[in-house]
Design a protein around this motif. Structure first.
Motif, mmCIF file in Angstrom:
data_model
loop_
_atom_site.group_PDB
_atom_site.id
_atom_site.type_symbol
_atom_site.label_atom_id
_atom_site.label_comp_id
_atom_site.label_asym_id
_atom_site.label_seq_id
_atom_site.Cartn_x
_atom_site.Cartn_y
_atom_site.Cartn_z
ATOM 1 N N UNK A 196 0.757 -1.293 0.030
ATOM 2 C CA UNK A 196 0.048 0.116 -0.011
ATOM 3 C C UNK A 196 0.918 1.308 0.001
ATOM 4 N N UNK A 197 1.964 1.360 0.878
ATOM 5 C CA UNK A 197 2.869 2.405 0.908
ATOM 6 C C UNK A 197 3.369 2.622 -0.319
ATOM 7 N N UNK A 198 4.137 1.660 -0.925
ATOM 8 C CA UNK A 198 4.719 1.687 -2.382
ATOM 9 C C UNK A 198 3.788 2.252 -3.429
ATOM 10 N N UNK A 199 2.647 1.552 -3.644
ATOM 11 C CA UNK A 199 1.874 2.066 -4.415
ATOM 12 C C UNK A 199 1.170 3.491 -4.400
ATOM 13 N N UNK A 200 1.212 4.007 -3.318
ATOM 14 C CA UNK A 200 0.689 5.692 -3.028
ATOM 15 C C UNK A 200 2.154 6.322 -3.605
ATOM 16 N N UNK A 201 3.172 5.913 -3.080
ATOM 17 C CA UNK A 201 4.465 6.719 -3.640
ATOM 18 C C UNK A 201 4.311 6.605 -5.121
ATOM 19 N N UNK A 202 4.238 5.399 -5.717
ATOM 20 C CA UNK A 202 4.215 5.256 -7.292
ATOM 21 C C UNK A 202 3.221 6.402 -7.801
ATOM 22 N N UNK A 203 2.115 6.467 -7.305
ATOM 23 C CA UNK A 203 0.940 7.589 -7.786
ATOM 24 C C UNK A 203 1.588 8.780 -7.817
ATOM 25 N N UNK A 204 2.375 9.039 -6.676
ATOM 26 C CA UNK A 204 3.120 10.517 -6.605
ATOM 27 C C UNK A 204 4.104 10.498 -7.521
ATOM 28 N N UNK A 205 4.964 9.626 -7.998
ATOM 29 C CA UNK A 205 5.909 9.694 -8.907
ATOM 30 C C UNK A 205 5.443 9.743 -10.246
ATOM 31 N N UNK A 206 4.532 8.894 -10.752
ATOM 32 C CA UNK A 206 3.900 8.595 -12.085
ATOM 33 C C UNK A 206 2.957 9.985 -12.315
ATOM 34 N N UNK A 207 2.298 10.351 -11.181
ATOM 35 C CA UNK A 207 1.460 11.560 -11.261
ATOM 36 C C UNK A 207 0.404 11.522 -12.487
ATOM 37 N N UNK A 208 -0.526 10.543 -12.602
ATOM 38 C CA UNK A 208 -1.366 10.272 -13.717
ATOM 39 C C UNK A 208 -2.341 11.753 -14.194
ATOM 40 N N UNK A 209 -2.488 12.459 -13.188
ATOM 41 C CA UNK A 209 -3.268 13.546 -13.565
ATOM 42 C C UNK A 209 -2.519 14.329 -14.408
ATOM 43 N N UNK A 210 -0.996 14.668 -14.501
ATOM 44 C CA UNK A 210 -0.170 15.210 -15.252
ATOM 45 C C UNK A 210 -0.200 14.491 -16.644
ATOM 46 N N UNK A 211 -0.022 13.261 -16.589
ATOM 47 C CA UNK A 211 -0.190 12.374 -17.973
ATOM 48 C C UNK A 211 -1.309 12.757 -18.693
ATOM 49 N N UNK A 212 -2.321 12.949 -18.145
ATOM 50 C CA UNK A 212 -3.718 13.228 -18.763
ATOM 51 C C UNK A 212 -3.746 14.350 -19.569
ATOM 52 N N UNK A 213 -3.059 15.487 -19.034
ATOM 53 C CA UNK A 213 -2.967 16.802 -19.781
ATOM 54 C C UNK A 213 -1.637 16.536 -20.619
ATOM 55 N N UNK A 214 -0.825 15.713 -20.919
ATOM 56 C CA UNK A 214 0.173 15.957 -21.630
ATOM 57 C C UNK A 214 -0.019 15.269 -23.165
ATOM 58 N N UNK A 215 0.305 15.889 -24.162
ATOM 59 C CA UNK A 215 0.164 15.510 -25.438
ATOM 60 C C UNK A 215 0.861 14.202 -25.853
ATOM 61 N N UNK A 216 0.306 13.174 -26.368
ATOM 62 C CA UNK A 216 1.148 11.852 -26.747
ATOM 63 C C UNK A 216 1.383 11.071 -25.457
ATOM 64 N N UNK A 217 0.965 11.217 -24.308
ATOM 65 C CA UNK A 217 1.083 10.523 -23.180
ATOM 66 C C UNK A 217 -0.093 9.496 -22.920
ATOM 67 N N UNK A 219 -0.596 6.397 -23.801
ATOM 68 C CA UNK A 219 -0.285 5.173 -23.620
ATOM 69 C C UNK A 219 0.459 5.018 -22.399
ATOM 70 N N UNK A 220 0.982 6.018 -21.782
ATOM 71 C CA UNK A 220 1.691 6.088 -20.420
ATOM 72 C C UNK A 220 0.693 6.093 -19.477
ATOM 73 N N UNK A 221 -0.370 7.021 -19.671
ATOM 74 C CA UNK A 221 -1.690 7.181 -18.864
ATOM 75 C C UNK A 221 -2.278 5.649 -18.654
ATOM 76 N N UNK A 222 -2.387 5.025 -19.831
ATOM 77 C CA UNK A 222 -3.034 3.649 -19.694
ATOM 78 C C UNK A 222 -2.314 2.627 -18.939
ATOM 79 N N UNK A 223 -1.073 2.591 -19.200
ATOM 80 C CA UNK A 223 -0.294 1.709 -18.409
ATOM 81 C C UNK A 223 -0.220 1.975 -16.771
ATOM 82 N N UNK A 224 0.018 3.234 -16.798
ATOM 83 C CA UNK A 224 -0.111 3.640 -15.042
ATOM 84 C C UNK A 224 -1.528 3.333 -14.474
ATOM 85 N N UNK A 225 -2.714 3.593 -15.071
ATOM 86 C CA UNK A 225 -3.810 3.255 -14.461
ATOM 87 C C UNK A 225 -3.995 1.723 -14.295
ATOM 88 N N UNK A 226 -3.764 1.000 -15.448
ATOM 89 C CA UNK A 226 -3.825 -0.252 -15.556
ATOM 90 C C UNK A 226 -2.820 -1.058 -14.239
#
Length: 273
Positions: A196-217, A219-226
């Motif tokens: 649980x601790x590592x998953x929350x750290x991973x969210x802060x590292x990957x920052x899916x909300x930033x990927x969602x607003x980035x052009x061409x990202x 695939x990266x967003x899909x991989x992060x969410x999956x």
């Protein structure tokens, strides 16, 4: 008061002698269920009745031609203000009232996470509530709700493919199995809490909300969410032996019904403080 042993007045026999036989006679054909696998036969006892279970009971079994336990697991006491919890003469905690006040998940989680494998553990309702809020409500529950919310916000609740949650569980199953072999529930659940601790750290590292607003990202967003959904589902499966009710709610929250949309995000655990 005990019954003096004939020929040895320094020894006495208590009602325990008759009660011990119930381990065989009361279970009947189901008695095999006391034993664990891999050839171990583990008897679990409190430290204040060790003599009866480590001396008298094996002697009864051997005299009857039955196999004695291979292991005697001796546990210490739960205390309140340093005094052993007891239904006669000592401080008492009503488990039914405790469950009514805090729920089954919170009570089970405190017993699993706070009670030491060796040594006595002092109970307070405040400690139970704090542990449940910190690790169930704000920890496991918040992780699942957070991830489901991200999937709804950025993929309309539909889980993308191609995530890889396996690295989060590297060595975890082995750690849990080893801890359970030693009857160390704190260590077993601690291995899952680390995920649980590592998953929350991973969210802060990957920052899916930033990927969602980035052009061409995309695939990266899909991989992060999956990947995050995979981690939450893996946790739900592994939590089932420890928190059956909470794990069932987590599985339901992560069920996309074979490729459909996830249910709307909801809280899995209540807060107490």
């Amino acid at each position: 008061m005990g019954i003096p042993v004939p020929g040895d007045p320094g020894q006495v026999v208590y009602v325990w002698w008759d009660a011990l036989a119930n381990y065989l006679t009361a279970l009947g054909d189901d008695r095999g269920r006391w034993w664990t696998d891999a050839g171990r036969r583990v008897h679990v006892v409190g430290k204040d009745v060790l003599r009866f279970h480590a001396v008298h009971w094996p002697a009864i079994l051997l005299s009857a031609g039955e196999a004695p336990p291979t292991d005697v697991l001796v546990h210490d006491h739960l205390t309140v203000d340093g005094r052993k919890i007891s239904k006669s003469g000592g401080p008492a905690v009503d488990p039914v009232e405790l469950v009514r006040a805090y729920g089954t998940d919170a009570v089970r989680w405190w017993l699993l996470r706070d009670v030491a494998r060796v040594g006595e553990t002092d109970f307070t309702a405040g400690r139970l509530a704090a542990r449940a809020d910190r690790e169930l409500a704000h920890g496991i529950g918040n992780l699942v709700k957070r991830v489901v919310t991200l999937v709804h916000r950025h993929r309309d609740g539909r889980v993308p493919a191609d995530g890889d949650a396996a690295p989060f569980f590297a060595g975890v199953d082995e750690s849990v199995a080893a801890a359970l072999h030693d009857a160390d529930f704190r260590a077993a659940t601690g291995a899952l809490w680390n995920v649980v601790v590592e998953a929350n750290r991973h969210i802060e590292r990957v920052r899916p909300w930033d990927l969602a607003g980035r052009r061409g990202a995309g695939r990266d967003l899909d991989e992060a969410l999956a990947t995050l959904i995979g981690v939450c589902r893996g946790l739900a499966v592994r939590l089932e032996p420890f928190l059956p009710d909470g794990a069932a709610r987590a599985r339901a929250a992560l069920d996309d019904r074979g490729g459909g949309a996830l249910p709307p995000p909801e809280s899995l655990f209540g807060r107490h403080l």
